[in-house]
Motif scaffolding. Sequence first.
Motif, PDB file in Angstrom:
ATOM      1  N   LEU A 269       0.831  -1.203   0.000  1.00 49.43           N
ATOM      2  CA  LEU A 269       0.000   0.000   0.000  1.00 49.43           C
ATOM      3  C   LEU A 269       0.862   1.248   0.000  1.00 49.43           C
ATOM      4  O   LEU A 269       0.568   2.235  -0.710  1.00 49.43           O
ATOM      5  N   GLN A 270       1.944   1.195   0.789  1.00 49.28           N
ATOM      6  CA  GLN A 270       2.830   2.354   0.859  1.00 49.28           C
ATOM      7  C   GLN A 270       3.467   2.644  -0.504  1.00 49.28           C
ATOM      8  O   GLN A 270       3.535   3.810  -0.930  1.00 49.28           O
ATOM      9  N   ARG A 271       3.895   1.599  -1.217  1.00 51.01           N
ATOM     10  CA  ARG A 271       4.491   1.800  -2.537  1.00 51.01           C
ATOM     11  C   ARG A 271       3.462   2.372  -3.510  1.00 51.01           C
ATOM     12  O   ARG A 271       3.752   3.285  -4.297  1.00 51.01           O
ATOM     13  N   GLY A 272       2.259   1.821  -3.432  1.00 53.93           N
ATOM     14  CA  GLY A 272       1.203   2.305  -4.326  1.00 53.93           C
ATOM     15  C   GLY A 272       0.873   3.751  -4.076  1.00 53.93           C
ATOM     16  O   GLY A 272       0.711   4.555  -5.023  1.00 53.93           O
ATOM     17  N   LEU A 273       0.733   4.130  -2.833  1.00 57.34           N
ATOM     18  CA  LEU A 273       0.430   5.517  -2.492  1.00 57.34           C
ATOM     19  C   LEU A 273       1.562   6.446  -2.905  1.00 57.34           C
ATOM     20  O   LEU A 273       1.322   7.589  -3.353  1.00 57.34           O
ATOM     21  N   GLN A 274       2.796   5.975  -2.709  1.00 60.21           N
ATOM     22  CA  GLN A 274       3.931   6.806  -3.088  1.00 60.21           C
ATOM     23  C   GLN A 274       3.944   7.041  -4.595  1.00 60.21           C
ATOM     24  O   GLN A 274       4.229   8.154  -5.065  1.00 60.21           O
ATOM     25  N   ARG A 275       3.603   5.986  -5.370  1.00 54.26           N
ATOM     26  CA  ARG A 275       3.544   6.148  -6.833  1.00 54.26           C
ATOM     27  C   ARG A 275       2.463   7.164  -7.209  1.00 54.26           C
ATOM     28  O   ARG A 275       2.662   8.035  -8.060  1.00 54.26           O
ATOM     29  N   GLU A 276       1.324   7.010  -6.540  1.00 48.38           N
ATOM     30  CA  GLU A 276       0.225   7.932  -6.829  1.00 48.38           C
ATOM     31  C   GLU A 276       0.607   9.357  -6.447  1.00 48.38           C
ATOM     32  O   GLU A 276       0.271  10.324  -7.157  1.00 48.38           O
ATOM     33  N   LEU A 277       1.303   9.507  -5.329  1.00 48.99           N
ATOM     34  CA  LEU A 277       1.732  10.833  -4.905  1.00 48.99           C
ATOM     35  C   LEU A 277       2.728  11.420  -5.896  1.00 48.99           C
ATOM     36  O   LEU A 277       2.639  12.616  -6.274  1.00 48.99           O
TER      37      LEU A 277
END
Length: 294
Positions: A269-277
């Motif tokens: 989830l953290q990687r996904g959110l970071q990509r989205e950010l």
Amino acid sequence: TELLAAAQTKIREQQREQAIAAITAEAARLRAGGRLEEALRRVEGALGQFPGAEVLVHLRESLLADHARAESLTLVNRLQQEGKLDAALQELQKALRAAPGDHELLELQTRIESDRARQRQAAEIKKAIGQAQAWLREERLQDAQASLQRTALKYPGEKQLSELLRNIEEELERRRRAKELQEVQAQAEALLSQGKQDEAVALIEGRYANEPALQELLLRARKEVDGKRRDALLRQAGVLGREARYPQALQLVEQAVRQYGPTDAASELQRGLQRELDEQLRRQVVEACIDANR
């Protein structure tokens, strides 16, 4: 002639009194030396020579009483040595009826009564311990405890009783505690199976936090509580991510990992959110450049 007869009679009486006095003195010497039977034989022989002599009659009665007393004492001592204290006391009571108030006999009676009391106490304690041990072999610990408590009240301070009673009480407490822990464990496991991890943790930590038998279960319950709380934070982060609030979402993910430990789901989830950010920031930069060129 009458005067001569009277003189001869007086001489015979004096000789008789002198002979009796000598016999009495000899008997006294023998008596003092503890030779009662010899003294008695000497007096009885003298009574054959001087029948009805009052001094000798009284002396014979006194010697007979002493002889009977000595025989009683010998018998009492033998019975006492053999542990037959009831019989010894019966013999003493007979001697005391013949010589009431005899100081030596009364003292001996007191000693033997004390010995008998101790003998009866020892026998009663031995019986109580034997019965308790028989109940222990049958796993009847409470019956053994109750029996020993009654005997201990009667004989306080008796080491054998107190030690065995303490061992039984410790075993009863150990069993009670083991049963209690089994019940707590079963209750906690039921709460965990129902998804009530917080209640399971509270149950154990309330009174059994340091109980070795429950440590593994407590650790598992705490992990499940942490997992629930971490999952709740991750869900909130997911909601924020869907609202494009990526910085706040990432803060929640970091909080979840910091407080409750990392998981693959949290990392993903953290990687996904970071990509989205990153993508959001990239778009903002692009949009800012376009606006600037207009």
